[in-house]
Design an enzyme around this catalytic site. Structure first.
Site, PDB file in Angstrom:
ATOM      1  NE  ARG A 264      -3.879   0.632   1.965  1.00  0.00           N
ATOM      2  CZ  ARG A 264      -5.121   0.831   2.432  1.00  0.00           C
ATOM      3  NH1 ARG A 264      -5.335   1.707   3.395  1.00  0.00           N
ATOM      4  NH2 ARG A 264      -6.140   0.171   1.944  1.00  0.00           N
TER       5      ARG A 264
ATOM      6  CG  HIS B 274      -8.418  -0.038  -2.758  1.00  0.00           C
ATOM      7  ND1 HIS B 274      -7.650  -1.122  -2.372  1.00  0.00           N
ATOM      8  CD2 HIS B 274      -9.075   0.363  -1.621  1.00  0.00           C
ATOM      9  CE1 HIS B 274      -7.836  -1.344  -1.088  1.00  0.00           C
ATOM     10  NE2 HIS B 274      -8.690  -0.468  -0.617  1.00  0.00           N
TER      11      HIS B 274
ATOM     12  CD  GLN C  17     -13.228  -1.731  -0.534  1.00  0.00           C
ATOM     13  OE1 GLN C  17     -12.488  -1.646   0.439  1.00  0.00           O
ATOM     14  NE2 GLN C  17     -14.472  -2.191  -0.430  1.00  0.00           N
TER      15      GLN C  17
ATOM     16  CG  ASP D 219     -13.465   6.562  -1.714  1.00  0.00           C
ATOM     17  OD1 ASP D 219     -13.294   6.464  -0.485  1.00  0.00           O
ATOM     18  OD2 ASP D 219     -12.517   6.537  -2.533  1.00  0.00           O
TER      19      ASP D 219
ATOM     20  CB  CYS E  50     -14.260   1.485  -0.111  1.00  0.00           C
ATOM     21  SG  CYS E  50     -13.814   3.230  -0.094  1.00  0.00           S
TER      22      CYS E  50
ATOM     23  NE  ARG F  16     -10.742  -5.099   0.846  1.00  0.00           N
ATOM     24  CZ  ARG F  16      -9.934  -4.096   1.205  1.00  0.00           C
ATOM     25  NH1 ARG F  16     -10.421  -3.014   1.778  1.00  0.00           N
ATOM     26  NH2 ARG F  16      -8.624  -4.152   0.956  1.00  0.00           N
TER      27      ARG F  16
END
Ligand code: CP
Ligand code: NVA
Length: 304
Positions: free
Chosen positions: A102, A129, A132, A220, A260, A288
């Site tokens: 990340r 991402h 996700q 988001d 998310c 996830r």
């Protein structure tokens, strides 16, 4: 599956359905599975940004699959004080069986993967991402029992890592995505123009029009990690794109809410919407774990 998972572009439709199938098995049989596809495998997790869901779901998932995870804060590695990415990638490839990263610049993950001899998984960059998005697609499949033709309205920053990955994910999965954002945050044309599958993505400025036919409304944060300097401008420009009860009344009665997380309650989404019966954000967050276990098993399991 492809050697790396850096963006949804590496995922085929067949991979997508294999991930969905295996994630469903893992979800159903959590705690009772005898199979340990990551037995003896050590996986590094290099994180330069904060994380709750991604870090914990990966670490727990790796453990449940019989593997071992090593969390590496980027600033505490030598790469944080100038060692090159190619050197770091080649050294870590001698110890580890995969690396999950990340970070800020997407190009850094691409460079790492170029020099690594082991699989690299993108756990979020400024641009993408994918983990996700795969969990989001699994969640939609779980609730709608299909993907083809499902309509999603995404509201907010149309250039965020989530928007970018959803564009690719919707196209791959055969879904119809509307990115609803103002001119300044309109979706990237290069991504909108890609043809990955039978799905589609369009840009719409008017929030009420965007949600009118939506099966799912997605949002988001307006200020993603790394974009804090633009906070004031973003909040001002994106306020008309807030997901609130008034907007929800312009959508059908069955429309569900995705996010998310983490959420900035009162900015991109109001408390009442996030806590409403329409919201499936905690199922989405749980997924996830199951989806990333499936990704790891398919990328690193014995048959690969
Ligand atoms: N959705 C997500 O990636 O959350 P974290 O930043 O907490 O990992
Ligand atoms: N767009 C957000 C996603 C967080 C999971 C960010 O990058 O901060």
């Amino acid at each position: 599956m492809h050697q790396d998972l850096l963006t949804i572009e590496e995922v085929t439709k067949q991979d997508l359905y294999e991930i969905i199938k295996l994630a469903a098995v893992y979800k159903r049989s959590r705690g009772t599975m005898k199979e340990k596809p990551l037995d003896g495998k050590s996986i590094g997790m290099i994180f330069a940004k904060s994380s709750t869901r991604t870090r914990v779901s990966f670490e727990v998932g790796i453990r449940e699959l019989g593997g071992f995870s090593i969390f590496l804060e980027e600033s505490k590695l030598q790469v944080g004080r100038g060692e090159t990415i190619p050197d770091t990638a080649r050294v870590l490839s001698r110890y580890l069986h995969a690396v999950i990263i990340r970070t800020y610049k997407h190009e850094e993950v691409v460079e790492f993967a170029k020099y690594a001899h082991i699989p690299v998984i993108n756990a979020l960059t400024d641009e993408y991402h994918p983990c996700q998005t795969l969990a989001d697609i699994f969640t939609i499949y779980e609730f709608s029992e299909k993907l083809e033709g499902i309509k999603i309205a995404y509201l907010g920053d149309g250039q965020s890592n989530m928007a970018n990955s959803l564009i690719l994910g919707a196209k791959l999965a055969g879904m119809e995505l509307t990115i609803c954002a103002p001119e300044e945050f309109k979706p990237r044309q290069d991504l909108m123009g890609k043809s990955l599958g039978t799905g589609s993505a369009v840009w719409e400025i008017d929030p009420k029009k965007a949600v009118a036919q939506a099966d799912y409304i997605y949002t988001d944060v307006w200020v993603s990690m790394g974009f804090e300097e633009e906070a004031k401008k973003r909040v001002k420009m994106l306020t008309p794109y807030q997901v609130n009860m008034e907007l929800l009344s312009a959508a059908g009665p069955e429309t569900r809410i995705l996010h998310c997380l983490p959420a900035h309650r009162g900015e991109e989404i109001t408390d009442d919407v996030l806590e409403s019966k329409r919201s499936i954000v905690f199922d989405e967050a749980e997924n996830r774990l199951h989806v990333q276990k499936a990704i790891l098993a398919l990328m690193l399991g014995e048959k690969n």
